[in-house]
Design a protein around this motif. Sequence first.
Motif, mmCIF file in Angstrom:
data_model
loop_
_atom_site.group_PDB
_atom_site.id
_atom_site.type_symbol
_atom_site.label_atom_id
_atom_site.label_comp_id
_atom_site.label_asym_id
_atom_site.label_seq_id
_atom_site.Cartn_x
_atom_site.Cartn_y
_atom_site.Cartn_z
ATOM 1 N N ALA A 30 -6.686 -4.380 0.081
ATOM 2 C CA ALA A 30 -8.009 -3.407 0.970
ATOM 3 C C ALA A 30 -8.932 -3.802 1.237
ATOM 4 N N ALA A 56 1.108 -0.904 -0.142
ATOM 5 C CA ALA A 56 0.448 0.533 0.499
ATOM 6 C C ALA A 56 1.547 1.080 0.053
ATOM 7 N N GLY A 86 -13.953 2.362 -10.164
ATOM 8 C CA GLY A 86 -13.080 2.925 -9.595
ATOM 9 C C GLY A 86 -11.557 3.003 -10.492
ATOM 10 N N ARG A 87 -11.569 2.270 -11.507
ATOM 11 C CA ARG A 87 -10.162 1.574 -11.897
ATOM 12 C C ARG A 87 -8.666 1.624 -11.160
ATOM 13 N N LEU A 88 -9.221 0.797 -9.849
ATOM 14 C CA LEU A 88 -8.046 0.639 -9.023
ATOM 15 C C LEU A 88 -7.281 -0.526 -9.386
ATOM 16 N N ILE A 126 -4.163 -4.436 -5.914
ATOM 17 C CA ILE A 126 -4.208 -3.434 -3.769
ATOM 18 C C ILE A 126 -5.511 -3.184 -3.759
ATOM 19 N N GLN A 174 -9.298 -1.950 11.147
ATOM 20 C CA GLN A 174 -8.835 -2.625 9.721
ATOM 21 C C GLN A 174 -10.064 -2.091 9.091
ATOM 22 N N ILE A 175 -11.247 -2.351 9.147
ATOM 23 C CA ILE A 175 -12.192 -1.361 7.801
ATOM 24 C C ILE A 175 -11.843 -0.170 7.619
ATOM 25 N N LEU A 186 -6.381 5.590 -3.093
ATOM 26 C CA LEU A 186 -6.576 5.603 -3.825
ATOM 27 C C LEU A 186 -7.718 5.821 -5.082
ATOM 28 N N LEU A 187 -8.637 5.974 -4.976
ATOM 29 C CA LEU A 187 -9.610 6.480 -5.444
ATOM 30 C C LEU A 187 -9.157 8.858 -5.737
ATOM 31 N N GLY A 208 -11.949 -7.411 8.829
ATOM 32 C CA GLY A 208 -12.520 -5.968 10.183
ATOM 33 C C GLY A 208 -14.285 -6.628 10.648
ATOM 34 N N GLY A 262 -4.762 7.428 -7.774
ATOM 35 C CA GLY A 262 -4.910 6.255 -8.350
ATOM 36 C C GLY A 262 -5.017 5.128 -9.200
ATOM 37 N N ARG A 263 -6.556 6.536 -9.841
ATOM 38 C CA ARG A 263 -7.146 6.040 -10.454
ATOM 39 C C ARG A 263 -6.022 5.237 -12.075
ATOM 40 N N TYR A 300 -8.835 1.285 8.049
ATOM 41 C CA TYR A 300 -8.051 1.772 7.345
ATOM 42 C C TYR A 300 -7.759 0.807 5.873
ATOM 43 N N GLY A 301 -8.961 -0.402 5.622
ATOM 44 C CA GLY A 301 -9.443 -0.447 4.531
ATOM 45 C C GLY A 301 -9.736 0.324 3.554
ATOM 46 N N ALA A 302 -11.007 1.634 3.888
ATOM 47 C CA ALA A 302 -11.587 2.075 3.620
ATOM 48 C C ALA A 302 -10.759 3.385 3.624
ATOM 49 N N VAL A 320 2.678 1.347 -3.191
ATOM 50 C CA VAL A 320 1.845 2.338 -4.068
ATOM 51 C C VAL A 320 1.185 3.748 -3.847
ATOM 52 N N ALA A 332 -9.162 -6.863 3.911
ATOM 53 C CA ALA A 332 -8.958 -5.928 5.456
ATOM 54 C C ALA A 332 -10.255 -5.214 5.798
ATOM 55 N N MET A 333 -10.710 -4.374 5.435
ATOM 56 C CA MET A 333 -12.236 -4.526 5.423
ATOM 57 C C MET A 333 -12.808 -5.549 5.806
ATOM 58 N N ILE A 358 -7.554 3.598 2.662
ATOM 59 C CA ILE A 358 -6.239 2.954 1.574
ATOM 60 C C ILE A 358 -7.192 3.142 0.033
ATOM 61 N N ILE A 359 -8.816 2.685 -0.258
ATOM 62 C CA ILE A 359 -8.713 2.755 -1.373
ATOM 63 C C ILE A 359 -9.295 3.820 -1.049
#
Lengths: 320, 333
Positions: free
Chosen positions: B135, A254, B125-127, B131, A298-299, A309-310, B142, A313-314, A301-303, A257, B138-139, A305-306
């Motif tokens: 992510a 992560a 989202g075009r990711l 990766i 965790q939720i 990226l949005l 959780g 990082g697209r 953290y993941g959110a 990226v 991970a959610m 990062i998403i």
Amino acid sequence: MSAAGAMFRRIDRALLAAVGCIVVLLIAGALYDRNFLSPDYLLQQLQVASFLGVIATGVMLVVLLGHIDLSIPWVVTLGGMMSTAAAGHQGLAGSLAIPFAVACGFGIGIVNGIGVAYLRVPSMIFTLATNAIAQGLMIVHTSGFAPEDHATPTMHLLAVERSILGIPNAVWVWAAIGAGTVVLLRRTPFGRRVYAIGNSERAVFLSRGNVRRVVVACFAIAGSCSAFAGVLLAGYSTKAYQAMGDPYVLPAIAAVVLGGTSILGGRGSYLGTVAGVVLVTLLQSILSIVQMPEAGRQIIYGAVIIVMLLVYGRGPKVVS
Amino acid sequence: MSDARLRAQDFRYWLASHRGPLLAVALFVAMFALFVTKHPAGASANVINTAANKGALLAFVAMAQTLPVLTGGLDLSVGSVFVMTNCLASTLMAGTPAHVALGVAIVLASGLVCGVLNGLVVMFGRLQPIIATLATGAMYGGVALWLRPAPGGDVNEDFADFMTGSLHDLVPFSIVVLVGAVVVIWLPYRRSVLGRAAYAVGSSEQAAYMSGVPVARAKFLAYVLAGLFAAIAGLLLTCLTYSGEANALLGGSYTLNSIAAVVVGGTSLYGGTGGAIGTIFGAFVLRTIGDLLFVFDIDPLSQPLFLGVVLLIAVSLGSFRLLKVKKRVDLYR
């Protein structure tokens, strides 16, 4: 165009966005807890970040080639365990602990590189297999228990103490590795070739570049970095333990990226990776000081990062 | 050309295009035969049932992995969805048959929701899938921890025993579920427009796009169905253990093994070739390796090492194709 404008264009957007996110996180942290911006706390964060930073250095090299290294978790563990084992071994001098551990990581990296470059196995699955082998070796080595051996004073010195200017030694170590990587990537033919391979292996081959040797070298560096991070982690907690590398895969990838390195290879700067590492570390730190159960952390953290990226990082839209 | 020659040619073509999956089938048959002859209890219903249950768990997770891989993507969240649906099922599958049925429906729907989220993030989202699903994984991990902070749960044991037992002491029910999923979900999908589009996208996304193939919808559906398959695996695990546990290590190991099973089953990680049926046998091959180590009395401590070495050899076998490459430049993409 003015010099400032040219300079601005050279700094990539991802780096700016990452730095922006860092500032936002710092402000959010300061609003929650006054102590967040104290130099001592920030230095401590940098110290924690440097372990991730060393791993991310290797990950970045491999990702620049357009590959990925999933053997991180157990190569980190292997690094930690081999260093403490060498330290505890009667016949060996304590000073050999660190070189021995790094050499083990280097060896696994070489195997990874040979598999990817010469056998042409997709890096994802080959490094997965070497990860399983590293895990198997460590389980045999420790008989499944936590090893009894302790870290050497040198490892402790590198990971925990603050010898120069009150800055943690781990940060100096990371800075040294980082400076070496920047020189390697920006000032040597090798570095140019890494970027070129990430863009087109075939073009590098046709221009008489030795693709295979560069790939093997990058994986070897990545293995050494992971093992060395394991050494530092063992020095930090005085011991090596099973699965100590597991929490570092997602953050390392992560960070790379989020720092603007394209996961498809060929594009990215080390400065961006540094920003990504700091960003991920700060995010983890904020989530841990806000007293929230692990599930929520965790939720979020993941959110986060998403979302980040949005924001920047697209990928490009397929139009032809 | 005569009919017979045409048919022979068709057969040779079919053989060539299915070499990977067929190899996995042959490998599994040989290994499983060795396993049951070496096992002290022989080919008893119990031995086969246990092997089937263990294999079916990985087979479903690996089938989930297959669909995104076919489109040239990857889903690193399948293990987390598997663990999350296990935790959800352990809270919903108690009580009367009606309750259980409702619970099963909710669990499957939750898997679909995870898949939809993955699909939205990857497609709209075009990711990069690697990766992005790392992510979202991970959610989901959780969410699993939130649903079940401590291991445990309450499961209707009649239903669980039925799901993990054998029909007439002969056919393991998990295999029936597996075959059912292939017949009801995989085969129709494979033949549908979006299923064929998934293969096209995996072969060449640009060519597919230029030919008017619905690229976006094909990718989206692949991730959605992946969520569904992972949820079926989560249900099966709940029936096997009567409980749920938010075990991140288990999820991680299933994700990694699912990729291995996909590769052993003859699906290319670059996308476009292979399929779920090969994957199922790939998963069973991996599980049978573990069983073989057991019946051959390999020291339990060195079993993970053996598994790793076998995995390394298995994935390196594909390199024999390099010998057939005539121009060295063709090695490089």
